[in-house]
Design an enzyme around this catalytic site. Structure first.
Site, PDB file in Angstrom:
ATOM      1  N   GLY A   1       7.239   3.908   3.936  1.00 50.71           N
ATOM      2  CA  GLY A   1       7.500   5.011   4.851  1.00 50.71           C
ATOM      3  C   GLY A   1       8.932   4.987   5.328  1.00 50.71           C
TER       4      GLY A   1
ATOM      5  N   LEU B   1       0.819  -1.213   0.000  1.00 49.39           N
ATOM      6  CA  LEU B   1       0.000   0.000   0.000  1.00 49.39           C
ATOM      7  C   LEU B   1       0.852   1.262   0.000  1.00 49.39           C
ATOM      8  CD1 LEU B   1      -2.712  -1.041   2.624  1.00 49.39           C
ATOM      9  CD2 LEU B   1      -2.996  -0.927   0.150  1.00 49.39           C
TER      10      LEU B   1
ATOM     11  N   GLY C   1       9.186   1.625   7.475  1.00 50.81           N
ATOM     12  CA  GLY C   1       8.802   0.313   7.004  1.00 50.81           C
ATOM     13  C   GLY C   1       7.866   0.377   5.816  1.00 50.81           C
TER      14      GLY C   1
ATOM     15  N   ASP D   1       4.584  12.317  13.954  1.00 48.91           N
ATOM     16  CA  ASP D   1       4.798  12.240  12.500  1.00 48.91           C
ATOM     17  C   ASP D   1       3.526  12.617  11.759  1.00 48.91           C
ATOM     18  OD1 ASP D   1       6.192  11.885  10.186  1.00 48.91           O
ATOM     19  OD2 ASP D   1       6.041   9.706  10.160  1.00 48.91           O
TER      20      ASP D   1
END
Length: 707
Positions: free
Chosen positions: A420, A417, A423, A535
């Site tokens: 980042g 999907l 991960g 974040d």
């Protein structure tokens, strides 16, 4: 009035059946119409009572604008099955809807009575469905009150009817009379803007598939055009086989190769062709022999097939014989004396190889299991498991690596999907068809590994409509994996920067910012202990099917290595919404790389309109944009004491949205001031340099002040 008319028609059918159920000749009627439009009419049914076995099976063929349709009473018959003794009919839809014009609920409740007819609602093929939000409805009969409550507290899903937008209950046996009721305490009067109606039906479960479009519209009624298919079991008469055989003149099973069956859905009997025969048992010589040799799929035969009356024989070709039902060649010669030792030695060698292989595999499996147990303990799995059992946390699951491997097709690249800094996220599908998102982290320091179980206990308690739900984790790998609910509509970043041609209104943008602020306020003020996201950016804000914001990756600051600063404020994401510009532009001059710096510079030079998105930059919106800009400026204050809390940010955005959606407030200055409220923060000195103010100190200060 509709109930009385329907009742009169059913009573009429019942009376005809009772009168016609006396001793009459049985068998097919000569010269009768056997088809109406596209529907075959098999005996014991017939067009008109004179062509049926008795009045309960008499049908009417009507010409509807050139299309012929079949009816029994007021019910349209769409299909008839003699072997299964079933008939498919269209039945009414009960409904209750809120009428905003008169500000009250209206309803229409269907009443159906098949008590004195050959028909009963099939309890194997039908279900009772309740569709809607805040709708409690039930069916009453002589012996039952059956229903359920459908709510939208959980998000409805297409194809699912388990209480969210739709619920269902089983139909009881021998159900011939039903009357619909709605509980008036559960209605849509307060939620009519997105859910006006609720429905109650008895219908064929194979024909029903829930759609989320049924909630905000009357699409359910439109899809089925006011009627739904229901399956009815039928019997010849309300008597047992033994009772029916006492009067052979009216006994319906007239074919020689037929048998009588007692109904399992209420009292009565029906007929069926004997095993090995097919056809119509209600007609003389109507059951004919099945030639099984022509249907090798249903009646497999590898050898020679020979049809017999009511059965078939399957034999082997010449030179073969059967061993456990399989044809094998005949053995012409005995094995020679030397063959047996060679075969024995070969078998022994194969067994030895198999044993050695099994021993090696068992050793490797135990080794792998030991490694998994080591990781499980290292990551605090025992503590997490004990806490889950003591608090009965059924919503949080500790997944095995094998489960996630299967769900993601072994972490196939086609399931990715997104990527980042910490991960990769994969889409997965569990065995129960639940869609999930699996975050596979790349690294984790030793301190976080030891405290991971405690952190999961904290994160598993987070439950907010605008925060992606953490469903569980996997601890038996080197770096733990997180399992979240799957959000189908992509990220806010895709919506802002994607080439989709959509026009995103200012209200929609502010609503997304408001929902994100609400989520962060929950993490700051109501989570125990408080959680700083660490974040916040548009790629970490997901959108569901209704474009409602859901903040994700709220555990990033806990999971990521602590030597990588990643504190990003909400104001960057909010201003990214209004400008459709990237937060960081590495190709720009040094003083324009950060969107926050560009914004503050534009505010200082009174050039706010220069950096706004053209879609929303107009005179009508400018007053609201200036309010948002002022709020963003307050959020960028270097000192935490001078910044508003996330709760205050959310409240401010909520008031702005309400004003935009109620333009009448803009005509009344006092009401406008009441909705907007007075600004609690004033920044008069512009923006100062961050200097040596560390990210770590800001996080600690924010935690203490809840900002």
């Amino acid at each position: 009035m509709a109930k009385l008319l329907l009742s009169a028609l059913l009573i009429c059918i019942s009376a005809i059946w009772v009168v016609a159920a006396a001793d009459v000749p049985v068998g097919g009627r000569g010269g009768c119409q056997t088809r109406c439009g596209n529907l075959d009419i098999p005996f014991p049914f017939g067009i008109g009572d004179q062509c049926a076995i008795h009045g309960g099976f008499g049908l009417e063929c009507k010409n509807d604008s050139g299309t012929y349709r079949t009816f029994i009473g007021s019910f349209e018959v769409t299909k008839i099955s003699v072997p299964d003794a079933k008939a498919w009919m269209k039945t009414g839809i009960s409904w209750q809807c809120y009428d905003p014009a008169i500000k009250q609920m209206n309803d229409s409740m269907v009443w159906q009575n098949f008590t004195d007819t050959p028909y009963r609602f099939s309890y194997t093929d039908n279900k009772i469905f309740v569709i809607g939000c805040n709708t409690m409805a039930y069916m009453t009969s002589d012996s039952y009150v059956i229903g359920c409550l459908s709510t939208c507290s959980d998000e409805p899903k297409n194809g699912s009817c388990s209480g969210a937008g739709c619920c269902s209950v089983d139909v009881p046996p021998d159900l011939g009379y039903v009357e619909a009721y709605f509980n008036k305490d559960y209605n849509t009067s307060r939620i009519w803007s997105y859910s006006r109606c609720g429905y109650l039906v008895v219908m064929e479960k194979a024909a029903f598939s829930y759609s989320t479009t049924y909630i905000p519209s009357i699409n359910f009624w439109n899809v089925y055009n006011g009627t739904v298919p229901a399956v009815m079991d039928w019997v010849i008469r309300r008597e047992t086989c033994d009772e029916a055989k006492t009067n052979m003149s009216s006994y319906a099973c007239v074919s020689d190769k037929s048998e009588c069956l007692n109904s399992t859905n209420g009292q009565g009997y029906r007929c069926k062709c004997s095993k090995g025969f097919d056809g119509n048992p209600y007609i003389k010589d109507g059951c004919i022999d099945i030639n099984e040799c022509l249907d090798n799929t249903t009646y497999p035969c590898i050898g020679l097939c020979q049809n017999t009356m009511g059965s078939y024989v399957c034999s082997c070709h010449q030179g073969q014989h059967k061993v456990e039902g399989v044809c094998v060649p005949d053995q012409k010669n005995q094995k020679s004396a030397w063959e047996m030792p060679v075969v024995g030695a070969s078998v022994g060698f194969v067994i030895l190889v198999i044993m050695a292989t099994c021993s090696y595999l068992i050793h490797e499996r135990r080794k792998l299991q030991h490694i998994k147990q080591k990781y499980f303990k290292l990551h605090g799995g025992l503590l997490l498991f004990q806490e889950m059992n003591s608090n009965e946390r059924k919503s949080f699951t500790i997944f095995s690596e094998a489960e996630l491997q299967q769900a993601t097709n072994k972490f196939d690249k086609n399931q990715i999907l997104g990527h980042g800094g910490h991960g990769t996220v994969y889409k997965g599908l569990l065995k129960d068809s639940t869609e999930i998102a699996v975050k596979k982290c790349m690294t984790m320091d030793e301190q976080h590994k030891k405290e991971f179980g405690k952190e999961m206990l904290i994160l598993s308690q987070i439950n907010h409509v605008s925060i992606v739900k953490l469903l569980g984790c996997c601890l038996e790998v080197q770096v733990p994996m997180l399992v979240y609910e799957f959000i189908p509509n992509g990220t806010l970043s895709n919506l802002i920067h994607g080439n989709h041609g959509q026009n995103i209104s200012l209200v929609t943008r502010l609503r997304i910012a408001y929902e994100s602020a609400e989520a962060l306020a929950y993490l700051h003020s109501y989570a125990s202990p408080p959680i700083i996201h660490g974040d916040v950016k548009s790629s970490n804000i997901l959108l569901d099917t209704n474009f409602m914001a859901k903040v994700s990756d709220f555990g990033a600051s806990i999971l990521a290595p602590i030597d990588k600063p990643q504190l990003v404020t909400l104001v960057q994401g909010t201003w990214e919404l209004l400008t459709r510009k990237n937060v960081f532009n590495l190709d720009a001059p040094e003083n324009e790389k950060s969107l926050s710096i560009r914004f503050l510079s534009a505010m200082k030079e009174n050039k706010l309109e220069n950096i706004l998105d053209d879609q929303i930059s107009n005179n009508e919106n400018m007053e609201f944009l200036e309010e948002v800009a002022d709020l963003a400026k307050q959020c960028l204050a270097m000192c935490g004491e001078d910044r508003p809390s996330m709760k205050e940010v959310a409240e401010k955005l909520d008031r702005l949205i309400k004003v935009m959606q109620h333009p009448w407030a803009q005509q009344n200055p006092e009401e406008l001031e009441s909705l907007l409220g007075e600004s609690s923060y004033v920044i008069s000195s512009g923006v100062s340099s961050t200097g040596n103010f560390s990210i770590e100190k800001k996080v600690v200060k924010d935690l203490e002040s809840g900002r």
